[in-house]
Each structure stands twice: as C-alpha cells, then as structure tokens.
Design a protein around this motif. Structure first.
Motif, short mmCIF file in Angstrom:
data_model
loop_
_atom_site.label_atom_id
_atom_site.label_comp_id
_atom_site.label_asym_id
_atom_site.label_seq_id
_atom_site.Cartn_x
_atom_site.Cartn_y
_atom_site.Cartn_z
N TRP A 254 33.68 -57.01 38.11
CA TRP A 254 34.17 -57.08 36.72
C TRP A 254 35.65 -56.71 36.65
N LEU A 448 37.12 -62.21 25.49
CA LEU A 448 36.87 -60.78 25.34
C LEU A 448 36.38 -60.17 26.65
N PHE A 449 35.62 -60.93 27.41
CA PHE A 449 35.14 -60.47 28.71
C PHE A 449 36.33 -60.22 29.64
N SER A 452 38.36 -57.12 28.42
CA SER A 452 37.78 -55.83 28.81
C SER A 452 38.17 -55.46 30.24
N LEU A 455 41.82 -54.26 30.36
CA LEU A 455 42.04 -52.91 29.83
C LEU A 455 41.89 -51.84 30.90
N THR A 456 41.20 -52.16 31.98
CA THR A 456 41.06 -51.17 33.07
C THR A 456 42.40 -50.90 33.74
#
Length: 755
Positions: A254, A448-449, A452, A455-456
C-alpha cells in the motif's frame, strides 16, 4: 464539440497535436526515469512483485489519463478551456453559484454564454440545481474547492521542473557527484524559465521534436529489453498480479503506491493546457504517441528487472543498451527540461482564469500568440516559480526526497476535478444517476486510495505541496472575499437617480470640455465615488461614460458583443453607461485602441437608439429604456427582467444600422423601415458633438477605493481586510499599470469603503 474544435480544420488539429507533444506530455513522458526506483525504495524482495507493480502501472495509466481525462474530462471544457476555474465558470453559467452576480442580462445576452433551460423531464437535475442555488454555504464550498484545485496545480508546477530535470541529470551523478548534479540542474532551470517569455507557440514547436524523439527512444529501448530479457512480463496485463502483490506485501504494498502513482503525474496537464490546443489534438497525440511509448517503456524496464533486480535504484539508465547510452542521456535531459513546460503552461492558464474571475491579485498577463487564444505568459508567476524551484532543488538534492513531496498535490487536484465533473455530469449534462455514480466512485475511489498512500510521506516532504496550496488558497480566498464585499458595498450605496437630476439642474456644477471615462465595477447604477467626486470638485466633462469592465464566465466575448450601452437620465446631460464584457481569455486592448473602439460603438449606439426610438414611436409609441428605467425593471444580481420593449438593452454594432433580424426582434417587421433611409438629424448632431469633444481630450477617471474593515466588524475581518488584503494590494500591480493608461490621461478618484 468545443468552440476550438468546431472552428479548426484537420491540418490545424494535426499541428496542435504535434505542438502538444512538447507542451503537455513532458511530465508524464519522463516519469519512466524514476517510477521503479521510487516504488522499490528498499529493493526488490520477490520477482513476482515486478509483475504486480507493472500491472498497477498499466491499469493506472489506462484508468486515469486514458479513460478519465482523454475520453471524459476533456469534454467538460469551457468553450475550449480546461482547468478548475474553467469547470467553475461552466457550473456558474448554468447554476447560480457565483458569489458575485453573473446571471444578469449583461451576462446572458451573449452567443457564447449558451444557457439552456433544463427540460421538464429532467426533474432531478432541476431539483439539485435549486438546492445548490439556495445554499450560500454551497457557493462558498464550490469556490473554495475550485481555488484549492488551482492551488494544487500551481504547487505541482513548482515540483515538476525540479524532479524531472534532477532525475535526468542524475545519470552522470556517479562520475561527477551529487553537488555538481544539483548545480547543473539549477542552471538548466534558470535557462528554462528565462525562455518562457517567448510563448507556448514558439516553445511548442521547439520542444515537440525533442519529446517525439524521446518517445521513440524509450519505446524502442522498451521493445529491445522486452524481447531480450523476458517477454513473459506481458502476463502483467492480467490484473490478478495486482491482487497477489497486495496479498504478499500488505502495508508495504500500500505504501509503495506513492511511487506507482508517479507514472501518471502530468495527467492533469492535458486538461489544464487544453486552452493552448483543442480536444481532438490532445486525444490524437496521447492515444497514438504518448500512451504506447510510455507503456512500452515500463514493460521493457520490468523485463530488464526480471534479469537484474539489483539495479532497481537506477533502472532507466542501467537498462539502456551501451551504444545509445549517451544519445539517450542527452535526449533525456532535453525531455526533462521540457517536462517542466506542461505544468508551467497549465499554471499560467489557470492563474489567468482566476485573475479574470476576481480570485487573484492584479498581475500582468501577456498573450503570446495572435493566432491562438489562451496562450499566455505571466512574468511575475514565472519568476516566482523559478525561485521556488531553485530553493526546492537545493534543499532536497535527490529525486527520492523530492518524490516524497511530489504526488500529494497532483492526486488532490485529480480528486477535485472528479468531483466538479461529476456535478457537471449530474446537473448540466443530465446523465443518469448510475453513470455519474460509476464515474465518481471508480475514479474517486482510485484517487483517494492513492492519496492515502501519499500521506504516508507527509513528514518526509509531503507537507511542502500542501503548505504551498494552503498559502495560495488563502491568498486567492482573501482577494476574492474583499473583491466581492467591495462590489456589494458599491451596489448598496449607489447614487440615486434623484441626485443625478439635481446635479443636472445645479448651476454651480460646470461642464469642462472633453470625454471622461469613469471606471466602476457596477453594471447597473452609479457608484458612490461619483457623488464623492462631484462634491469635492464641482465640475464634470461634457460627455461622461460610466465604464464597467465586467468579467463574464466564458473564455471569449466576440468584439461585436463586447460593448453594451445605455443612456443615463437626464438625456441632455450626455451621460452613458458602457458595460465592456470580456471573457477570461480576452486580451485587454491598448488604451488608444480601447478608446477608439468604445467611442466608435458609442456613436453607433446613439444612431441605433434614435432609429429604434423612431420605429417604436411609429409602431407602439414606446421608448428605448434609459438607465433609470432599466433599474426599475431589472433587479441587480438575479438577472430577472419583464417582457416588452421597455426593458431593451442596446448592444452597439459600431456605426452600422440594425439588421432586419434585430428590427424583427423589436416586434416589427423589416418592411416597416427602409434600412437605406437617410440618417436622423438629431443623431448626427450628437455624433459630431462626441467627435468634437474627443478631439479636445479623453480622461480616464480611475476609482481608487481604499477598503477598510468596518469598526464594528469582527477581529478576523479586520485582520483580513486591513492587513492581509492591504498587503496584497500594495505589492501587486495597480489597475492603471495593467491597462497601461498614459499618465497625462489618468485621473485617480479616491474614497474609503468600510466593509
């Protein structure tokens, strides 16, 4: 089909398609330089992961750039222009969502406005439309979302040049060292931004051959590596490998999406740069050149990594066959320089749109092409970008660190575009619920996936584009807020008709020779600063024209529809209202040319008014409306108007007489008046008087309204108005600089507005 497309032939479209290669695709075309290195930051632990990442890359490119942008979003343009503000203006033309009135007669009576009344069968669209129009918060949210999307594209325009050039030059880092690479990168960036003033047209034809050669190189190298190392990587077209990749890697898989997403950075440039080209040219160049070239490049690199997984940190350069290494390096540097052009050109376009819609401080916009509308250059923004790029390059130094910051702004803008286009599909295109839902959830969920995962990287540099986007949103939001409040103040405190009648009969007010152009934002009514001027200096020019330069939410207003005149009572006082309508891509003429055009149309208006007045007397004994009659019948801000000739607005067509169609529109047949009838004597005398006064002098009276917060307003409002807005206003261009009015013709009239 857009206004651009409908007017362009095949050769022009093909020419634009070729130019677009050099302007639009530099960013997405140079992504193969760093995608695999940014994805496998800790090395390749399982060879099957290569197939999983390749499958992700393939379907990400197919889904976002190809399906979303090329086949759907490009059609949501505003008369050939793209970007967040183009979507916003399109929405505001069909739904009353603008914070400043844009549904007035002065807006709608344009061939380019193209408002349509929703059909009775589409009750759902009408119901949503009414709910949105009735919500003040919905208007604010729509504007803020648009500004945020614009700010994110501008933030991306800072990072794109840095990462693209630095990644290309890093091919010589092993021999010269990283500090030398950073120095060379900064030098290249300076040259790049210095060349922007030559314009998109010249830059496009210069850059296009280089990017075309670049695509030939990466496509050819990709095919070479595919057949030499492992043709089996074509199995990645099976999406099963994506599922297996996430099962195997879990959270790490991810997080790696932040690197995979870099393969589509630059996709939004296809839409943002649309005003420089047209829909068909973008579709042709992407589908037949860009898409196959970059896809083949990623597939070839995956085949190489199957054989040499340890070389993932420098995949692109290590996979180049020895004999063509240095030619590829030279072309790569050239392509990386050009990659910056996509977001720079897009940023220029959307800032120009924001400026015309009252959402950006006053700056100079240079139109670089006389042949093609929408090609602009903004000196202040260009040099701000250059300084920001140099700072980012010197601070981060490596592409790995910059990639942490890169992507958050891009995917944020993509999601905002998805949301705005979904609203357009629902209310304007009137698509079915399932079509809108499919578009919004498929693309919105994907973005959006990816967001996310981005954002890490927030603490590793991802904060940079968000901070810059927040700062730009704050600047544009503050500017638009005060711009709107200033307009509403003038609207609330406009001069009454009774006051005009009083000064007309006041013997203490003298008339001085010449014509005075008094500029105001109001399109109906006289601004309060006029009364302030008369009270301070009891004199006025022999002819007064209240000039309102009104931004219309369309790209271009035709010259014959640009000047809209009305008579201001009392008629013998020779005061006129002129609304100068312009789109966000229209060029503000030279002051001398502007004067000639305005007075030419004023003379044409006087003759038309007299002609129509005579026709009305013969037919119905009705008169053409004066300014006061218009104010009685037209409500400012909502565009409502009653039927009949008493509400007619005269749109000057120069000195030509009204056509038979225009006479029929007045309720008369063309046979009731011979168009070859002799000129009306009264009109000719007025025209000669105007010409005589013009020879004496023409003075531009600019209203210099100092805006301050009302003493009883909130503390936040005082901070915004008295400090933030005041700072912006003093440090950006003034209106007379923007219009280049000669000082000997300029007279400033000052007044303080409390809002």
């Amino acid at each position: 089909m857009t206004g651009h497309d409908s007017k362009m032939g095949l050769l022009t479209t093909l020419s634009f398609a070729f130019q677009s290669i050099g302007i639009v695709y530099g960013d997405i075309g140079t992504s193969p330089l760093y995608v695999y290195a940014s994805t496998f930051t800790d090395g390749i632990k399982n060879k099957d992961d290569i197939l999983g990442v390749l499958s992700l890359i393939i379907y990400t490119i197919v889904l976002i750039p190809m399906l979303k942008y090329v086949f759907i979003v490009l059609w949501a343009n505003d008369n050939g222009n793209g970007g967040a503000f183009a979507l916003y203006s399109l929405i505001c033309r069909h739904i009353k969502m603008s914070l400043i009135p844009n549904q007035q007669p002065e807006d709608k009576e344009l061939s380019n406005y193209k408002l349509e009344t929703p059909s009775s069968q589409m009750k759902r669209a009408q119901k949503i439309k009414h709910k949105l129009e009735g919500s003040y918060y919905a208007r604010i949210i729509l504007l803020l979302v648009t500004i945020m999307g614009t700010s994110m594209v501008i933030g991306d325009g800072i990072l794109t040049p840095t990462i693209s050039v630095l990644s290309a030059v890093s091919g010589i880092s092993t021999s010269l060292g990283q500090d030398v690479v950073v120095g060379i990168t900064i030098a290249i960036l300076i040259v790049l931004f210095a060349g922007q003033r030559f314009g998109t047209d010249k830059v496009g034809f210069t850059f296009a051959p280089i990017i075309f050669i670049w695509f030939l190189f990466i496509g050819g190298i990709g095919l070479y590596n595919l057949f030499k190392y492992d043709i089996g990587v074509l199995r990645a077209f099976n999406p099963k490998y994506i599922v297996d990749y996430f099962k195997r890697n879990g959270k790490d898989g991810w997080i790696s999406l932040g690197g995979v997403f870099l393969c589509i950075t630059g996709s939004e440039a296809m839409f943002a740069d649309l005003g420089h080209f047209n829909v068909r040219s973008i579709q042709l160049s992407f589908s037949f050149i860009t898409f196959p070239a970059i896809l083949t490049a990623y597939i070839g690199q995956a085949a190489y990594l199957q054989k040499f997984p340890q070389n993932v940190a420098n995949t692109f350069y290590d996979s180049i066959p020895g004999p063509i290494y240095w030619p590829t390096f030279v072309v790569a540097v050239g392509a990386a320089i050009i990659a910056s052009q996509a977001m720079i050109s897009g940023a220029f376009s959307i800032i120009s749109q924001a400026l015309s819609l009252g959402c950006f401080p006053t700056i100079k916009v240079v139109h670089t092409s006389h042949k093609h509308q929408g090609q602009v250059y903004i000196p202040e923004v260009n040099y701000m970008f250059m300084i920001a790029c140099i700072v980012v390059c010197a601070a981060f130094k490596t592409t790995e660190k910059i990639s942490h910051a890169y992507g958050i702004a891009v995917v944020g803008d993509m999601f905002i575009t998805t949301s705005l286009v979904s609203l357009i599909m629902l209310v304007i295109w009137k698509k079915s619920i399932w079509q809108v839902a499919l578009f919004y959830f498929v693309f919105g969920f994907t973005e959006l996936f990816y967001f996310s995962a981005q954002l890490t990287k927030f603490t590793g540099g991802g904060y940079l584009p968000l901070v810059s986007a927040f700062f730009l949103t704050l600047v544009m939001g503050i500017w638009h807020y005060v711009y709107k409040e200033k307009y509403l103040f003038e609207l609330k405190n406009k001069v009454s008709t009774e006051y005009l009648r009083e000064i007309a009969s006041n013997p203490n007010i003298s008339r001085v020779p010449g014509i005075g152009f008094l500029y105001t934002d109001l399109v109906q009514g006289i601004p309060p600063i006029f009364q302030h001027f008369i009270d301070s200096v009891p004199s006025i020019h022999s002819v007064i024209v209240f000039v309102s330069i009104k931004a219309i939410p369309v790209s271009i207003v035709a010259l014959e529809e640009r000047f809209l005149f009305r008579q201001v009572d009392p008629k013998e006082y020779r005061m006129f209202r002129c609304v100068v309508r312009h789109g966000y891509n229209d060029i503000l003429e030279d002051p001398v040319e502007f004067e000639l055009q305005l007075i030419q149309h004023l003379k044409g208006f006087i003759q038309e008014q007299s002609l129509i007045h005579e026709v009305d007397q013969v037919a119905t004994n009705e008169q053409v409306p004066s300014e006061s009659e218009m104010e009685d019948n037209v409500k400012e801000g909502n565009g409502t108007r009653s039927n009949g000739s008493s509400n007619r607005i005269i749109q000057s067509q120069g000195l030509s007489r009204p056509s038979s169609d225009s006479i029929q529109s007045l309720g008369l047949s063309a046979t009731k008046l011979s168009l070859s009838s002799p000129p009306i004597i009264g009109a000719e005398e007025e025209v000669k008087f105007i010409e005589k006064e013009m020879e004496k002098s023409v003075v531009h009276l600019l209203t210099e309204a100092e805006v301050v917060a009302h003493p009883n307003s909130s503390f936040l409002n005082k901070i915004v108005v008295n400090y933030a807005y005041s700072f912006l206003r003093k440090n950006f261009r003034q209106r007379e600089q923007l219009m280049a009015i000669p000082r000997k013709k300029l007279l400033k009239v000052g007044m303080t507005y409390e809002i």
